[in-house]
Design an enzyme around this catalytic site. Structure first.
Site, PDB file in Angstrom:
ATOM      1  N   ASP A 102     176.122 -28.694  22.016  1.00  7.98           N
ATOM      2  CA  ASP A 102     176.662 -29.331  20.814  1.00  7.98           C
ATOM      3  C   ASP A 102     176.298 -28.526  19.563  1.00  7.98           C
ATOM      4  O   ASP A 102     175.353 -27.743  19.564  1.00  7.98           O
ATOM      5  CB  ASP A 102     176.092 -30.750  20.659  1.00  7.98           C
ATOM      6  CG  ASP A 102     176.568 -31.664  21.769  1.00  7.98           C
ATOM      7  OD1 ASP A 102     177.637 -31.396  22.345  1.00  7.98           O
ATOM      8  OD2 ASP A 102     175.855 -32.647  22.059  1.00  7.98           O
TER       9      ASP A 102
HETATM   10  N1  URA Z   1     173.778 -32.721  26.468  1.00  3.44           N
HETATM   11  C1  URA Z   1     174.117 -33.072  25.206  1.00  3.44           C
HETATM   12  O1  URA Z   1     174.202 -34.253  24.895  1.00  3.44           O
HETATM   13  N2  URA Z   1     174.332 -32.114  24.304  1.00  3.44           N
HETATM   14  C2  URA Z   1     174.231 -30.796  24.581  1.00  3.44           C
HETATM   15  O2  URA Z   1     174.444 -29.965  23.713  1.00  3.44           O
HETATM   16  C3  URA Z   1     173.885 -30.446  25.899  1.00  3.44           C
HETATM   17  C4  URA Z   1     173.663 -31.429  26.817  1.00  3.44           C
END
Ligand code: URA
Length: 240
Positions: A102
């Site tokens: 993310d």
């Molecule tokens: N899980 C998430 O919620 N975000 C990420 O960036 C990676 C795994």
């Protein structure tokens, strides 16, 4: 295996659309045989000729990035935000990230132009182990850990059991740090798992992808993988 027009586009012959027209026009040979079928699948070892001239396939490259916050994990962004590929701007090959972190997640991210390996690494069948460190609101209990280890329900589906452990609890600020090891890679997987047990995430970092870590690498720094690391990645996705 990749579609012929994709391999041509990656080799810089023409766009995918134009490559398709070239294939339909009978200008493309695979291993000496004219192929007019769109979507014909080619292996890395296949030899491809356009107008009887062999194409130069791009050298395969592999990078490990310590992704900072505030960067998107795509090759291009419609909102014009900085991308992880921008951080590796001196790399000439057309690389892209293996899976996503993310915008606000930091840590281990692999980038490559080896589509075959990337697709396998992302495929649930091979389920590469990913380790995350999550700073979450509230006090995580042993019962919460048991829940994570059994699998929690989010988006109406139960997650595959994770390995989880409490690293510490800050009583003053009322947050816990938890390590989670998962094999799945659904969108926002860890955030949704922690929210499902009422401990929303404040900060998330991926500390390991399989055997790869960014320990000792500053945020935003990347390095090329060593040959033995590439071999090990291939071993992770070997078919029995
Ligand atoms: N899980 C998430 O919620 N975000 C990420 O960036 C990676 C795994």
């Amino acid at each position: 295996m990749d579609r012929l027009q994709k391999v041509m586009a990656h080799a810089g012959i023409a766009s995918r659309r134009k490559s398709e027209s070239m294939i339909e026009a009978g200008r493309v040979k695979v291993n000496g045989k004219v192929i007019t079928e769109l979507g014909f699948q080619v292996k890395k070892s296949d030899s491809i000729e356009v107008d009887s001239v062999p194409i130069q396939k791009e050298k395969l490259v592999y990078f490990l990035l310590n992704k900072p916050r505030g960067v998107v994990s795509t090759a291009s962004d419609p909102k014009n935000r900085e991308t992880v590929v921008d951080l590796l701007h001196e790399v000439e090959e057309r690389i892209y990230p293996v899976g996503r972190l993310d915008y606000d997640t930091t840590g281990v991210l692999l980038l490559t132009n080896d589509g075959e390996l990337a697709n396998k690494l992302m495929h649930p069948k091979y389920s590469v182990e990913k380790t995350y460190l999550a700073k979450v609101k509230g006090r995580v209990t042993r019962e919460d850990i048991r829940q994570l280890e059994k699998g929690v329900v989010f988006d109406k589906v139960k997650s595959v059991p994770a390995k989880a452990r409490i690293i510490n609890y800050d009583r003053k600020k009322d947050y816990s740090t938890v390590e989670l090891i998962i094999h799945e890679g659904k969108n926002h997987q860890v955030k949704k798992m922690m929210k499902a047990i009422n401990h929303p995430i404040e900060k998330l970092t991926r500390t390991q992808y399989g055997f790869l870590s960014v320990e000792g690498m500053q945020s935003g720094v990347f390095r090329e993988l060593k040959q033995f690391e590439i071999n090990k990645l291939y071993q992770l996705v070997e078919d029995e």
